[in-house]
Design a protein around this motif. Structure first.
Motif, PDB file in Angstrom:
ATOM      1  N   ARG A  59      81.292  61.535  -4.801  1.00  0.00           N
ATOM      2  CA  ARG A  59      80.818  62.647  -3.973  1.00  0.00           C
ATOM      3  C   ARG A  59      79.984  62.125  -2.798  1.00  0.00           C
ATOM      4  O   ARG A  59      78.809  62.446  -2.635  1.00  0.00           O
ATOM      5  N   ILE A  61      80.882  59.572   1.169  1.00  0.00           N
ATOM      6  CA  ILE A  61      81.956  59.181   2.086  1.00  0.00           C
ATOM      7  C   ILE A  61      82.951  58.207   1.479  1.00  0.00           C
ATOM      8  O   ILE A  61      84.062  58.051   2.013  1.00  0.00           O
ATOM      9  N   TYR A  64      86.686  58.639   0.840  1.00  0.00           N
ATOM     10  CA  TYR A  64      87.654  58.369   1.909  1.00  0.00           C
ATOM     11  C   TYR A  64      87.800  56.871   2.202  1.00  0.00           C
ATOM     12  O   TYR A  64      88.274  56.490   3.266  1.00  0.00           O
ATOM     13  N   GLY A  83      76.999  61.334   2.995  1.00  0.00           N
ATOM     14  CA  GLY A  83      78.175  62.176   3.111  1.00  0.00           C
ATOM     15  C   GLY A  83      78.257  63.314   2.123  1.00  0.00           C
ATOM     16  O   GLY A  83      77.374  63.525   1.283  1.00  0.00           O
ATOM     17  N   LEU A  84      79.361  64.058   2.242  1.00  0.00           N
ATOM     18  CA  LEU A  84      79.620  65.281   1.489  1.00  0.00           C
ATOM     19  C   LEU A  84      78.448  66.264   1.639  1.00  0.00           C
ATOM     20  O   LEU A  84      78.004  66.897   0.677  1.00  0.00           O
ATOM     21  N   LYS A 105      78.252  72.591   9.921  1.00  0.00           N
ATOM     22  CA  LYS A 105      78.299  71.356   9.151  1.00  0.00           C
ATOM     23  C   LYS A 105      76.925  70.722   9.277  1.00  0.00           C
ATOM     24  O   LYS A 105      76.551  70.181  10.329  1.00  0.00           O
ATOM     25  N   ARG A 118      76.204  57.879   7.961  1.00  0.00           N
ATOM     26  CA  ARG A 118      77.637  57.675   7.759  1.00  0.00           C
ATOM     27  C   ARG A 118      78.114  56.409   8.478  1.00  0.00           C
ATOM     28  O   ARG A 118      78.764  55.541   7.872  1.00  0.00           O
ATOM     29  N   THR A 222      84.402  60.565   8.913  1.00  0.00           N
ATOM     30  CA  THR A 222      84.160  61.249   7.639  1.00  0.00           C
ATOM     31  C   THR A 222      83.640  62.667   7.839  1.00  0.00           C
ATOM     32  O   THR A 222      83.815  63.515   6.961  1.00  0.00           O
ATOM     33  N   TYR A 225      86.887  64.550   8.153  1.00  0.00           N
ATOM     34  CA  TYR A 225      87.536  64.622   6.847  1.00  0.00           C
ATOM     35  C   TYR A 225      86.880  65.693   5.976  1.00  0.00           C
ATOM     36  O   TYR A 225      87.559  66.507   5.342  1.00  0.00           O
ATOM     37  N   GLU A 226      85.554  65.657   5.922  1.00  0.00           N
ATOM     38  CA  GLU A 226      84.839  66.583   5.049  1.00  0.00           C
ATOM     39  C   GLU A 226      85.021  68.031   5.491  1.00  0.00           C
ATOM     40  O   GLU A 226      85.179  68.929   4.654  1.00  0.00           O
ATOM     41  N   GLU A 229      88.423  69.127   4.331  1.00  0.00           N
ATOM     42  CA  GLU A 229      88.470  69.284   2.876  1.00  0.00           C
ATOM     43  C   GLU A 229      87.651  70.494   2.428  1.00  0.00           C
ATOM     44  O   GLU A 229      88.100  71.283   1.576  1.00  0.00           O
ATOM     45  N   GLN A 230      86.456  70.666   2.991  1.00  0.00           N
ATOM     46  CA  GLN A 230      85.594  71.766   2.581  1.00  0.00           C
ATOM     47  C   GLN A 230      86.121  73.137   3.019  1.00  0.00           C
ATOM     48  O   GLN A 230      85.770  74.152   2.425  1.00  0.00           O
TER      49      GLN A 230
END
Length: 415
Positions: A59, A61, A64, A83-84, A105, A118, A222, A225-226, A229-230
């Motif tokens: 959970r 970065i 990825y 991350g996340l 975000k 990150r 990232t 990406y997040e 995904e989120q």
């Protein structure tokens, strides 16, 4: 300059490729093309990556890691595990601005409270694999915090350089980690030039945003990406990103493109908007003038984390905004402060000045009709407001100061 160790493990990374002429060379501590002096970018062979592969990861970065230039075992080495961070559904802010669906975000939830954790985590992992012994950087503040903390966690030395007029909060939150910390009389561009000169002399120093910049910059992917995904493995219609060097914006776009090519999200149009402070807005000025070249400026803004007068990725930011149908806009310092306050009072998120720039730019884009109020929108809050208290201190205060009695409370008329 450090030589590349034999049997280097940088995951799916295969080569360095010039963003200007396309020339390719081997992976190593290189950041400028030998053919045209253009900036180098990481090239990859991703193979097959699925949503399930990513969701099964840690959970942070490193879920990825198969998309980043880092060693295969990066998740098991001492690092700050950034991350996340949360994606906040911002209905109150959306209503105040006339938007239908808005997300924030919020990267203030990272270990040193900014998105820089990150990029530093990726830079550190690559730098150690490449044989560097010291983690270093020139910084406008957040990067200094992140480098000092990451080096401490990894058990190596840090060396960071910042403008001497930096916010006191960022100076304190760098010095506390105990590394080599130097304040420089000058702006960020002066500090960056000095760092480049030092990097040329100190072979085992990895200046994260200089001699290992191609690896460092990939950490910003990232964020993209997040977000995808989120959102349930889909892209937003619009995104507003603050601009300092411009790398965050270009790498979020790169992340979206990689997810599309890998089949992880649907290929659909999206618009990318950039946000600058008027006191340091070279990319916005170039966009409005229709230029492809970004003319350097001398920064003069309270948004010091964005105060880079000669942004390295400026021309590429212009390319992304124009390709996606977005725009680059700038806002005054007064609008920045109001943006900070608006985000805080509507969503309970206290952003630093960069977040204020983004919220104020969002508002301006909506009012000017350039951002579709009916489209799903994401904005980036890249850091914590506790780092830039001076920006809002003159305009916020308690509602009242009273004696410790019910009568005094009633007399204050606060009910």
């Amino acid at each position: 300059m450090a030589s590349t160790p034999v049997n280097t493990d940088l995951g799916p990374a295969t080569a360095l490729v010039c963003r200007e002429c396309g020339a390719s060379r081997e992976l190593g501590p290189f950041y400028a093309c030998e053919e045209c002096f253009g900036p180098l970018e990481i090239s990859y062979d991703f193979g097959g990556i699925t949503r399930a592969d990513i969701e099964a990861g840690p959970r942070n970065i490193w879920r990825y890691r198969g998309l980043l230039p880092v060693p295969s075992d990066v998740a098991s080495t001492p690092n700050t595990e950034p991350g996340l961070t949360r994606l906040v559904r911002a209905d109150n802010l959306a209503e105040s601005l006339g938007l239908q669906k808005l997300w924030v975000k919020d990267d203030s939830g990272n270990p040193t409270h900014s998105f820089k954790d990150r990029v530093v985590a990726v830079a550190l992992a690559a730098a150690r694999e490449l044989g560097f012994k010291v983690l270093a950087c020139p910084s406008t503040g957040n990067l200094a915090n992140a480098v000092a903390a990451a080096a401490s966690r990894a058990g190596i030395r840090s060396a960071v350089f910042v403008p001497s007029n930096l916010e006191s909060q960022k100076i304190i939150t760098t010095a506390v980690y105990g590394g080599t910390f130097v304040t420089v009389d000058g702006n960020y561009d002066d500090v960056n030039r000095l760092a480049s000169e030092i990097a040329g002399e100190q072979d085992d120093w990895a200046f994260v945003n200089v001699n290992v910049r191609p690896y460092y910059a990939e950490g910003s992917k990232t964020l993209g990406y997040e977000i995808a995904e989120q959102l349930g493995w889909r892209l937003p219609d619009q995104i507003v990103v603050p601009i300092a060097s411009g790398s965050q914006l270009t790498k979020i776009d790169k992340a979206f493109q990689e997810f599309i090519k890998l089949g992880l999200v649907e290929d659909r149009p999206y618009k990318v908007f950039g946000a600058q402070a008027a006191g340091c807005s070279p990319v916005s000025a170039a966009f409005k003038a229709g230029h492809d070249v970004v003319r350097p400026v001398k920064p003069d803004t309270i948004a010091k984390s964005l105060a880079i007068g000669n942004p390295a990725d400026g021309p590429y930011v212009l390319d992304v905004a124009r390709r996606t149908g977005g725009a680059i806009e700038d806002v005054t310092d007064e609008q920045v402060v109001e943006g900070i306050r608006l985000l805080a009072r509507t969503e309970g998120v206290f952003g630093e000045t960069a977040g204020g720039v983004t919220v104020a730019t969002l508002r301006k884009l909506v009012e000017d009709g350039r951002l579709d109020p009916s489209a799903e929108t994401v904005i980036i809050n890249s850091g914590d407001g506790l780092k830039t208290l001076d920006a809002v201190a003159p305009v916020v205060a308690p509602s009242a100061n009273i004696a410790p009695s019910l009568e005094a409370f009633r007399a204050a008329g606060l009910v």
